[in-house]
Write a protein that holds these residues in place. Structure first.
Motif, PDB file in Angstrom:
ATOM      1  N   VAL A  47      50.453 -82.767 100.487  1.00  0.00           N
ATOM      2  CA  VAL A  47      49.583 -82.605 101.652  1.00  0.00           C
ATOM      3  C   VAL A  47      48.742 -81.341 101.461  1.00  0.00           C
ATOM      4  CG1 VAL A  47      49.446 -82.348 104.157  1.00  0.00           C
ATOM      5  CG2 VAL A  47      51.335 -83.665 103.129  1.00  0.00           C
ATOM      6  N   PRO A  48      47.430 -81.454 101.246  1.00  0.00           N
ATOM      7  CA  PRO A  48      46.593 -80.247 101.201  1.00  0.00           C
ATOM      8  C   PRO A  48      46.692 -79.514 102.538  1.00  0.00           C
ATOM      9  CG  PRO A  48      45.398 -82.156 100.348  1.00  0.00           C
ATOM     10  CD  PRO A  48      46.647 -82.683 100.994  1.00  0.00           C
ATOM     11  N   GLY A  49      47.083 -78.232 102.505  1.00  0.00           N
ATOM     12  CA  GLY A  49      47.452 -77.555 103.738  1.00  0.00           C
ATOM     13  C   GLY A  49      46.594 -76.388 104.164  1.00  0.00           C
ATOM     14  N   ASN A  50      45.470 -76.125 103.493  1.00  0.00           N
ATOM     15  CA  ASN A  50      44.658 -74.964 103.890  1.00  0.00           C
ATOM     16  C   ASN A  50      44.129 -75.075 105.311  1.00  0.00           C
ATOM     17  OD1 ASN A  50      45.073 -73.733 101.448  1.00  0.00           O
ATOM     18  ND2 ASN A  50      42.925 -73.601 100.880  1.00  0.00           N
ATOM     19  N   ASP A  51      43.828 -76.287 105.754  1.00  0.00           N
ATOM     20  CA  ASP A  51      43.401 -76.522 107.135  1.00  0.00           C
ATOM     21  C   ASP A  51      44.618 -77.057 107.890  1.00  0.00           C
ATOM     22  OD1 ASP A  51      42.459 -77.812 109.533  1.00  0.00           O
ATOM     23  OD2 ASP A  51      40.432 -77.782 108.694  1.00  0.00           O
ATOM     24  N   LYS A  52      45.200 -76.224 108.736  1.00  0.00           N
ATOM     25  CA  LYS A  52      46.455 -76.582 109.395  1.00  0.00           C
ATOM     26  C   LYS A  52      46.335 -77.843 110.242  1.00  0.00           C
ATOM     27  CE  LYS A  52      48.528 -71.970 109.803  1.00  0.00           C
ATOM     28  NZ  LYS A  52      49.056 -70.980 110.765  1.00  0.00           N
ATOM     29  N   LYS A  53      45.262 -77.941 111.016  1.00  0.00           N
ATOM     30  CA  LYS A  53      45.133 -79.082 111.920  1.00  0.00           C
ATOM     31  C   LYS A  53      45.023 -80.388 111.138  1.00  0.00           C
ATOM     32  CE  LYS A  53      43.086 -76.676 115.871  1.00  0.00           C
ATOM     33  NZ  LYS A  53      41.895 -76.534 116.742  1.00  0.00           N
ATOM     34  N   ARG A  54      44.173 -80.384 110.120  1.00  0.00           N
ATOM     35  CA  ARG A  54      44.018 -81.608 109.324  1.00  0.00           C
ATOM     36  C   ARG A  54      45.309 -81.940 108.580  1.00  0.00           C
ATOM     37  NH1 ARG A  54      38.548 -79.701 109.100  1.00  0.00           N
ATOM     38  NH2 ARG A  54      37.120 -81.388 109.737  1.00  0.00           N
ATOM     39  N   ALA A  55      46.001 -80.919 108.090  1.00  0.00           N
ATOM     40  CA  ALA A  55      47.257 -81.156 107.378  1.00  0.00           C
ATOM     41  C   ALA A  55      48.273 -81.831 108.291  1.00  0.00           C
ATOM     42  CB  ALA A  55      47.808 -79.832 106.840  1.00  0.00           C
ATOM     43  N   ARG A  56      48.387 -81.353 109.515  1.00  0.00           N
ATOM     44  CA  ARG A  56      49.341 -81.961 110.452  1.00  0.00           C
ATOM     45  C   ARG A  56      48.996 -83.420 110.722  1.00  0.00           C
ATOM     46  NH1 ARG A  56      48.410 -76.928 114.485  1.00  0.00           N
ATOM     47  NH2 ARG A  56      49.585 -75.347 113.310  1.00  0.00           N
ATOM     48  N   LEU A  57      47.743 -83.671 111.038  1.00  0.00           N
ATOM     49  CA  LEU A  57      47.342 -85.040 111.369  1.00  0.00           C
ATOM     50  C   LEU A  57      47.477 -85.954 110.161  1.00  0.00           C
ATOM     51  CD1 LEU A  57      44.182 -84.386 113.589  1.00  0.00           C
ATOM     52  CD2 LEU A  57      46.557 -84.650 114.306  1.00  0.00           C
ATOM     53  N   ASN A  58      47.067 -85.476 108.992  1.00  0.00           N
ATOM     54  CA  ASN A  58      47.142 -86.320 107.791  1.00  0.00           C
ATOM     55  C   ASN A  58      48.587 -86.664 107.454  1.00  0.00           C
ATOM     56  OD1 ASN A  58      44.371 -86.436 107.364  1.00  0.00           O
ATOM     57  ND2 ASN A  58      44.348 -84.579 106.123  1.00  0.00           N
ATOM     58  N   CYS A  59      49.481 -85.686 107.579  1.00  0.00           N
ATOM     59  CA  CYS A  59      50.882 -85.939 107.274  1.00  0.00           C
ATOM     60  C   CYS A  59      51.491 -86.925 108.270  1.00  0.00           C
ATOM     61  CB  CYS A  59      51.655 -84.627 107.283  1.00  0.00           C
ATOM     62  SG  CYS A  59      53.406 -84.810 106.881  1.00  0.00           S
ATOM     63  N   MET A  60      51.239 -86.725 109.550  1.00  0.00           N
ATOM     64  CA  MET A  60      51.792 -87.621 110.568  1.00  0.00           C
ATOM     65  C   MET A  60      51.265 -89.036 110.385  1.00  0.00           C
ATOM     66  SD  MET A  60      51.435 -84.908 113.720  1.00  0.00           S
ATOM     67  CE  MET A  60      52.003 -85.957 115.049  1.00  0.00           C
ATOM     68  N   ASP A  61      49.970 -89.156 110.117  1.00  0.00           N
ATOM     69  CA  ASP A  61      49.363 -90.469 109.911  1.00  0.00           C
ATOM     70  C   ASP A  61      49.979 -91.154 108.687  1.00  0.00           C
ATOM     71  OD1 ASP A  61      46.777 -92.221 110.645  1.00  0.00           O
ATOM     72  OD2 ASP A  61      46.981 -92.133 108.464  1.00  0.00           O
ATOM     73  N   HIS A  62      50.129 -90.406 107.589  1.00  0.00           N
ATOM     74  CA  HIS A  62      50.682 -90.972 106.367  1.00  0.00           C
ATOM     75  C   HIS A  62      52.134 -91.402 106.570  1.00  0.00           C
ATOM     76  CE1 HIS A  62      52.641 -90.855 102.371  1.00  0.00           C
ATOM     77  NE2 HIS A  62      51.519 -91.428 101.989  1.00  0.00           N
ATOM     78  N   LEU A  63      52.908 -90.577 107.265  1.00  0.00           N
ATOM     79  CA  LEU A  63      54.312 -90.913 107.514  1.00  0.00           C
ATOM     80  C   LEU A  63      54.429 -92.260 108.221  1.00  0.00           C
ATOM     81  CD1 LEU A  63      57.306 -89.988 107.447  1.00  0.00           C
ATOM     82  CD2 LEU A  63      56.888 -88.889 109.659  1.00  0.00           C
TER      83      LEU A  63
END
Length: 305
Positions: A249-265
């Motif tokens: 999960v690319p994590g430099n942008d916290k908000k996008r990282a959270r949403l991308n991880c939750m969506d992928h899960l």
């Protein structure tokens, strides 16, 4: 029924929604309480993130889907392990908090184990993690996991090279054994740049609400950045198995990282709506001879606010 009769109910629902949004904003404020100088530097180093309205709208939608996933896990007695790994300050805790925020803590629990005790150091390496594995109808979120041996323990010298080599030999079979037993194993690595970690550490140093997150081990991770990088690369090469692959999960942008991880899960599970019993609020039973006792004033929390 006249429209005015609905007003009290609508007011109550609106108040509940406000409480929910207040809770979201309270969590988000954790990222905002910084010294003005550090905030200025941070903003210059980052492109604009998602607008708050878009972020919250998507967050709430994904959290609603996670509730459906939770219900599916309970209904089908599924067993789920989600591992969150990454460098210090990469954002693991933030995404775990958002995933679990609206879920039932009896179903979804977070495991963040401390350093092993002297006794645990003499055990089979995986032994202290096994009691935390899920039973049917449970989801366990590991905030760091048995992969400590491939990362911090190796880099900081807490594990010898023979112990690390034994770990690499064992962990694929350990995870295959978990999968064969019916446990779904998901592994995320949160990736941030050298510059981003440095900035986040500086923010923690200057934020009194986050200084507790900085440990001597975290500071050493800055010194040993390249050693951690080499350790991470070997970990991926030797533990990325078909039964339990790694997802970065690319994590430099916290908000996008959270949403991308939750969506992928959510995409990893064939969850569907499950039947629910219709809930009806029963009428309260009133007893005419019941008289509520008057409690002493000193039992009450003072109303300061």
């Amino acid at each position: 029924m006249p429209a005015d009769d609905y007003a009290p109910s609508e007011d109550w629902l609106e108040a509940e929604l406000r409480d929910t949004l207040d809770e979201d904003f309270e969590i988000e404020l954790e990222d905002a309480i910084l010294s003005m100088k550090i905030r200025e530097i941070y903003n210059k180093a980052h492109p604009p993130s998602l607008p708050s309205a878009d972020y919250f709208r998507t967050l709430l939608r994904l959290q609603a889907e996670l509730i459906k996933l939770q219900d599916w896990v309970v209904h089908h007695k599924e067993k789920v392990v989600v591992i969150f790994e990454g460098r210090d300050s990469a954002g693991k805790g933030g995404v775990i908090k958002r995933i679990a925020q609206r879920l039932n803590p009896r179903v979804v629990r977070t495991v963040a184990l401390p350093a092993p005790s002297d006794r645990e150091k003499t055990q089979w390496y995986f032994q202290r993690y096994v009691p935390h594995l899920p039973a049917g109808g449970e989801i366990v979120l590991f905030d760091r996991s048995w992969y400590n041996r491939a990362g911090v323990e190796r880099v900081m010298g807490f594990a010898s090279e023979p112990e690390v080599e034994q770990f690499f030999d064992d962990v694929p079979e350990f995870e295959r054994m978990l999968v064969r037993s019916g446990i779904r194993v998901v592994k995320y690595w949160f990736s941030i740049t050298d510059e981003e970690q440095q900035m986040r550490f500086l923010m923690r140093i200057h934020d009194p609400l986050k200084q507790w997150k900085l440990s001597p081990m975290d500071l050493q991770s800055r010194v040993r950045w390249e050693q951690y990088t080499k350790a991470k690369e070997e970990m991926f090469a030797r533990t990325n198995i078909d039964e339990a692959p790694w997802y970065i999960v690319p994590g430099n942008d916290k908000k996008r990282a959270r949403l991308n991880c939750m969506d992928h899960l959510l995409t990893l599970f064939p969850y569907t709506d499950v039947p629910h019993e219709e809930v009806a609020l029963p009428n309260r039973v009133y007893k005419g001879d019941y008289e509520r006792a008057v409690l002493p004033p000193d039992l009450y929390v003072p109303s300061k606010y």
